[in-house]
Design a protein around this motif. Sequence first.
Motif, PDB file in Angstrom:
ATOM      1  N   CYS A 282       0.826  -1.215   0.000  1.00 58.43           N
ATOM      2  CA  CYS A 282       0.000   0.000   0.000  1.00 58.43           C
ATOM      3  C   CYS A 282       0.860   1.265   0.000  1.00 58.43           C
ATOM      4  O   CYS A 282       0.465   2.304   0.535  1.00 58.43           O
ATOM      5  N   LEU A 283       2.049   1.157  -0.598  1.00 56.54           N
ATOM      6  CA  LEU A 283       2.894   2.341  -0.728  1.00 56.54           C
ATOM      7  C   LEU A 283       2.683   3.001  -2.084  1.00 56.54           C
ATOM      8  O   LEU A 283       3.147   4.106  -2.322  1.00 56.54           O
ATOM      9  N   ASP A 284       1.991   2.270  -2.972  1.00 63.37           N
ATOM     10  CA  ASP A 284       1.809   2.729  -4.341  1.00 63.37           C
ATOM     11  C   ASP A 284       0.390   2.333  -4.763  1.00 63.37           C
ATOM     12  O   ASP A 284      -0.250   1.520  -4.104  1.00 63.37           O
ATOM     13  N   THR A 285      -0.081   2.932  -5.847  1.00 61.75           N
ATOM     14  CA  THR A 285      -1.445   2.658  -6.309  1.00 61.75           C
ATOM     15  C   THR A 285      -1.391   1.969  -7.676  1.00 61.75           C
ATOM     16  O   THR A 285      -0.674   2.443  -8.562  1.00 61.75           O
TER      17      THR A 285
ATOM     18  N   GLU B 252      -7.426   7.929   2.226  1.00 61.26           N
ATOM     19  CA  GLU B 252      -6.041   8.244   2.585  1.00 61.26           C
ATOM     20  C   GLU B 252      -5.739   7.862   4.039  1.00 61.26           C
ATOM     21  O   GLU B 252      -4.725   7.238   4.332  1.00 61.26           O
ATOM     22  N   GLU B 253      -6.660   8.199   4.939  1.00 57.38           N
ATOM     23  CA  GLU B 253      -6.409   7.931   6.352  1.00 57.38           C
ATOM     24  C   GLU B 253      -6.467   6.437   6.665  1.00 57.38           C
ATOM     25  O   GLU B 253      -5.710   5.937   7.497  1.00 57.38           O
TER      26      GLU B 253
ATOM     27  N   ALA C 105      -3.286   4.910   5.577  1.00 60.92           N
ATOM     28  CA  ALA C 105      -2.245   5.201   6.557  1.00 60.92           C
ATOM     29  C   ALA C 105      -2.357   4.216   7.722  1.00 60.92           C
ATOM     30  O   ALA C 105      -1.353   3.702   8.219  1.00 60.92           O
TER      31      ALA C 105
ATOM     32  N   ARG D  67      -1.029   0.808   6.662  1.00 62.86           N
ATOM     33  CA  ARG D  67       0.435   0.801   6.640  1.00 62.86           C
ATOM     34  C   ARG D  67       0.994   0.762   8.056  1.00 62.86           C
ATOM     35  O   ARG D  67       2.026   0.174   8.327  1.00 62.86           O
ATOM     36  N   ASN D  68       0.257   1.414   8.948  1.00 66.90           N
ATOM     37  CA  ASN D  68       0.711   1.491  10.322  1.00 66.90           C
ATOM     38  C   ASN D  68       0.501   0.181  11.092  1.00 66.90           C
ATOM     39  O   ASN D  68       1.403  -0.288  11.778  1.00 66.90           O
TER      40      ASN D  68
ATOM     41  N   PRO E 164       6.445   4.339  14.080  1.00 64.77           N
ATOM     42  CA  PRO E 164       5.099   3.853  13.744  1.00 64.77           C
ATOM     43  C   PRO E 164       4.139   3.938  14.933  1.00 64.77           C
ATOM     44  O   PRO E 164       2.944   4.184  14.748  1.00 64.77           O
TER      45      PRO E 164
ATOM     46  N   TYR F 277       2.555   7.379  15.261  1.00 59.61           N
ATOM     47  CA  TYR F 277       1.420   7.589  14.366  1.00 59.61           C
ATOM     48  C   TYR F 277       0.273   6.643  14.698  1.00 59.61           C
ATOM     49  O   TYR F 277      -0.861   6.877  14.294  1.00 59.61           O
TER      50      TYR F 277
END
Lengths: 245, 406
Positions: free
Chosen positions: A64-67, A85-86, A89, A92-93, A118, A121
């Motif tokens: 999920c670092l790229d689309t 977007e959230e 995040a 990823r977290n 991490p 966040y």
Amino acid sequence: MPDATATNVPPVIRTRGLCRSFAMGASTVRALRGVDLVIERGEYVAIMGPSGSGKSTLMNLIGCLDTPSEGEYWLNGQPVATLGEEELARVRNHEIGFVFQTFNLLARASAARNVELPLIYGGVPPAERRQRAIEALAQVDLADRMDHRPNQLSGGQRQRVSIARALVTRPALLLADEPTGNLDSKTSYEIMALFDKLHRDGNTIVVVTHERDIAEHAQRIVTIRDGVVASDEQNVPRPVGTETA
Amino acid sequence: MNIVESTRLAIESIWANRLRSFLTLLGVIIGIASIISTAAVINGLNHYVSEKLSNLGQGVFVVKRIGIITNRQDFLDAIRKNRRLTTADGKALVERCPSAAAVAWQAAVTRDVVREGLEIRDTSISGVTPAVLQIEPFDVDAGRVISQLEEDRAAPVAFVGADVVEQLFPNSDPIGKRIRVSGQPLEVIGVAAKKGSFLGFSQDNFVKIPYSLHRKMFGSWPSVDLSVQAADPARMQDTMDEVRAVLRARHHLRPAQPDDFSMVTAEGINDLWRSMTQTIFSIALFVVGISLVVGGIVIMNIMLVSVVERTREIGVRKAVGARQKDIVQQFLIEAVLLSCLGGLIGVLLALGAAELLGAYTPLPARFPPWAPPTAFVICTAIGVFFGISPAKKAASLDPIEALRAE
Ligand SMILES: Nc1ncnc2c1ncn2[C@@H]1O[C@H](COP(=O)(O)OP(=O)(O)O)[C@@H](O)[C@H]1O
Ligand SMILES: [Mg+2]
């Protein structure tokens, strides 16, 4: 844990027709041309392939670092394309730990601070954060280096810091893109031994490598060529220490 | 992530990147310090002029042979055409201007003043009729001003400025003592309160003596200045018209001819000051503008140079779970904190500079209260603009794109 499918748990990773193209001026580079891949909970998968075949591109999409340009991707049964977007995040977290070939540590922060990042966040309170960062560093045998900054650490130690960072949120999925690519062979085996241990502890692990020796640690080897899956086979892992160096 | 956490991250980042932070600060400091020092000097000059430069009060004006001249041609014309003003002109005003409550006159020459081997040079020696000291009052530090009796008798008495006392009476009380001007002994009867200097010219280097004595000593050649006080300050213009009519008639001017004298009011001095200093101020503002631009460029450069590094940093943060708004919040707080710090240092520097300017140069400086907030707002805007917009752009990228930044 191959029986996970039987109990109706969705696979950790499921992709269908995953494509990624890059616009390069007038032309476009089609790095991925339709990848179908299913990885179940608890699997230890190595992704191999020649340089430029699209391994990193695939890993970035899975992480999920790229689309993707086209195709679909379900993470733990959830279609990633629907995430905002959230939420991305948060995924990823919480759900993914990513280990980069180039470490990607904050140069001016201590090892402990990098590992804590991490958790900051993730909204973990400071005291617990510190404790968990120390635990994660202990897991990679770096408890005695927690106040060192990256440039005060060796390559292998840096990679172990970045692995600790990937582990600290206890993600179900650990992704590593050529984690030993910048390391000498001795250090590489130490890192791979660490992955073996993490796999035994129940983590799902996907490792990109172009070295056969490294791939031999995994239970399954997926080969990518020209942006598509060229082969996908089970492998009987060789225990660490039996490789020819 | 909450504000406390963002602030911690911002402080951490400022501290971790000490050199860059300092360079960024430098821009803010240069900008703020220079704008505020300049404003302080401008403000100080304005204040000085409106409060101290002239003694002219409400309803008072002065008729001079040569008024306040702003260019060479005017000066040459005035020298050539304007007749000297005389005591006869003054007496005519007393008789023929009913709306003037008081008319007084004075004439001045420049001489050295001595006392027992001590000397003060280039002192303005003016002969005044006593009314001058009422129309244009001095604060009296000691003693008294010149009386009518002394004027009538041409008594050798002097009312002196603070510089004269400092130079000639370093450790003693001047009242009742003697000084000499052009060989004439004068008894000091009063001392004026110190006014300080303006643009390097002392306002305290003067000796005032009775006009009648001045005339004896220096003749009737110097043109006199006529000070007029209107009976009704609100109708000073009418009085000025009356005075003008009387003087034009005495000087036999035809209607088409311009006045051969000029009239100075407090307002006129202020207006003149403003028109004179507009150029100076616009140059000053230009210089300040340049330093603000320099400050801005410093900030911009640092920000741009660090954008790559920061883009990667943002990539790392996003890869481990930072949301766009976490990033933006951190960078915003960082920019504002830096600006605050730079602003604070800049204001302190400017305060110091204003003090030094006041102490060691002829420029009076006065710290303008509005300047710190204004400069702060400008610098924060620069910091936010150059710092936040690249950060925001980076924060909206996919993490991998940010990580790939070279
Ligand atoms: N950001 C990018 N822009 C343009 N082309 C890219 C980009 N990333 C990867 N590529 C291209 O996509 C192909 C696959 O790259 P990559 O996934 O990095 O390969 P691998 O990791 O297998 O060596 C390569 O031809 C590479 O040049
Ligand atoms: Mg790669």
